[in-house]
Design an enzyme around this catalytic site. Structure first.
Site, PDB file in Angstrom:
ATOM      1  N   ASP A  51     -18.347  -3.318 -38.040  1.00  0.00           N
ATOM      2  CA  ASP A  51     -18.920  -2.624 -39.200  1.00  0.00           C
ATOM      3  C   ASP A  51     -18.448  -3.285 -40.491  1.00  0.00           C
ATOM      4  OD1 ASP A  51     -16.329  -1.731 -39.104  1.00  0.00           O
ATOM      5  OD2 ASP A  51     -16.803   0.404 -39.209  1.00  0.00           O
ATOM      6  N   SER A  52     -17.624  -4.338 -40.360  1.00  0.00           N
ATOM      7  CA  SER A  52     -17.294  -5.173 -41.522  1.00  0.00           C
ATOM      8  C   SER A  52     -18.568  -5.850 -42.042  1.00  0.00           C
ATOM      9  CB  SER A  52     -16.239  -6.222 -41.166  1.00  0.00           C
ATOM     10  OG  SER A  52     -16.598  -6.923 -39.990  1.00  0.00           O
ATOM     11  N   ASP A  90     -19.483  -1.994 -33.136  1.00  0.00           N
ATOM     12  CA  ASP A  90     -18.795  -0.868 -33.766  1.00  0.00           C
ATOM     13  C   ASP A  90     -19.711   0.338 -33.916  1.00  0.00           C
ATOM     14  OD1 ASP A  90     -16.101  -1.286 -34.349  1.00  0.00           O
ATOM     15  OD2 ASP A  90     -16.550  -2.515 -36.103  1.00  0.00           O
ATOM     16  N   LYS A 120     -17.246  -0.058 -29.816  1.00  0.00           N
ATOM     17  CA  LYS A 120     -15.867   0.093 -30.297  1.00  0.00           C
ATOM     18  C   LYS A 120     -15.832   1.247 -31.288  1.00  0.00           C
ATOM     19  CE  LYS A 120     -13.737  -2.938 -33.391  1.00  0.00           C
ATOM     20  NZ  LYS A 120     -13.448  -2.052 -34.532  1.00  0.00           N
ATOM     21  N   GLU A 122     -12.901   3.735 -33.835  1.00  0.00           N
ATOM     22  CA  GLU A 122     -11.557   3.754 -34.433  1.00  0.00           C
ATOM     23  C   GLU A 122     -10.881   5.099 -34.201  1.00  0.00           C
ATOM     24  OE1 GLU A 122     -11.849   2.713 -38.583  1.00  0.00           O
ATOM     25  OE2 GLU A 122     -12.857   0.806 -38.154  1.00  0.00           O
ATOM     26  N   GLU A 189      -4.932  -3.523 -35.450  1.00  0.00           N
ATOM     27  CA  GLU A 189      -5.115  -4.223 -36.724  1.00  0.00           C
ATOM     28  C   GLU A 189      -3.923  -4.009 -37.653  1.00  0.00           C
ATOM     29  OE1 GLU A 189      -8.948  -3.614 -38.546  1.00  0.00           O
ATOM     30  OE2 GLU A 189      -8.355  -4.631 -40.386  1.00  0.00           O
TER      31      GLU A 189
END
Ligand code: KIV
Length: 271
Positions: A51-52, A90, A120, A122, A189
């Site tokens: 999602d970056s 993401d 993925k 978080e 991270e």
């Protein structure tokens, strides 16, 4: 250790075996077909449609604004280019935190509409019900602990996480929960290298580090960072393999000059 070119398609099982065999896992982000094609050609093990993309592709300050539809679009482009690499996508902010049914629906949309191989998300214990629901539907899940950019407004900065014992212990426990819940891997991270190594030794699933030192089972970087596409962004954990920003700006400047001076196109470049 050299690349095993016999492998036709990297799967979550291949990554698990790599951990057992002590072979490091290489992962980079990609958001479009061409980058995916190049990464795959270079025998990259796994591609993260991160999602970056919100930052790198769309110019947002955080990853929060990107939508599920936009992530699916990026994932579709990447899947078309990846013949060998495992493609992980993401789940964007707001599509899995509120309730497990919504999380499952978001994950199903990504898998069905993009053809990617895993998702993925978080977080640790606080999203365990969502993870359980997705895993139970047969969708491979990669966790993400430490600096989780979707929580940036709670953290207040992009500084190293889990330096204090309480947060470090929680991270270790979260990693063990992700393993128990059936996640196939976990990204860590921006945490101390010593902690990342401890977690890697404590879980049987592969750990993938970004700014988490060399004790992880694999590494991931944002492809634009390692190719040097943005001179402004230079955190300590990024190794720049190229300086593409300077090279691209120079090339475009040259093109502008050639057009202005009527040097381009010449007689060999016309019909
Ligand atoms: O979105 C992303 O690029 C990521 C990596 C930083 C791991 O989640």
């Amino acid at each position: 250790m050299s690349v095993n070119k016999e492998i036709k398609r990297i799967t979550t099982e291949t990554l698990r075996k790599m951990k057992v065999d002590g072979e490091k896992i290489s992962m980079l982000t990609a958001y479009d077909y061409t980058m995916s094609l190049l990464a795959d050609k270079a025998n990259l093990d796994a591609i993260l449609v991160g999602d970056s993309a919100a930052n790198v592709m769309a110019g947002h300050e955080t990853t929060l604004p990107i939508t599920l539809d936009q992530m699916i679009y990026h994932a579709q482009c990447v899947v078309r280019g990846a013949k060998r690499s495992l493609v992980v996508v993401d789940l964007p902010f707001g599509t899995y935190q509120s309730d497990p049914q919504k999380a499952l629906e978001s994950a199903v949309r990504i898998m069905k509409e993009s053809g990617a191989h895993a998702i993925k998300l978080e977080g640790g214990k606080e999203i365990e019900e969502s993870i359980r629901r997705i895993v139970n539907a047969g969708i491979p899940v990669m966790g993400h602990l430490g600096l989780t950019p979707q929580s940036i407004y709670q953290f207040g900065s992009y500084k190293v996480r889990a330096k204090e014992d309480a947060e470090a212990n929680k991270l270790l426990e979260d990693a063990k929960s992700l393993e128990e819940l059936g996640c196939f891997s976990v990204v860590m991270e921006k945490i101390p290298a010593e902690l990342a190594k401890k977690v890697t030794e404590a879980v049987s699933i592969p750990t993938i580090g970004i700014g988490a030192g060399n004790g992880c089972d694999g590494q991931v970087l944002v492809i634009h960072d390692m190719l040097g596409l943005n001179n402004e962004f230079k955190p300590k954990f990024v190794r720049k393999y190229l300086n593409l920003e300077d090279q691209m700006v120079q090339a475009i400047e040259q093109y502008v000059e050639d057009v202005k001076s009527s040097d381009f196109p010449n007689i060999n470049e016309q019909y």
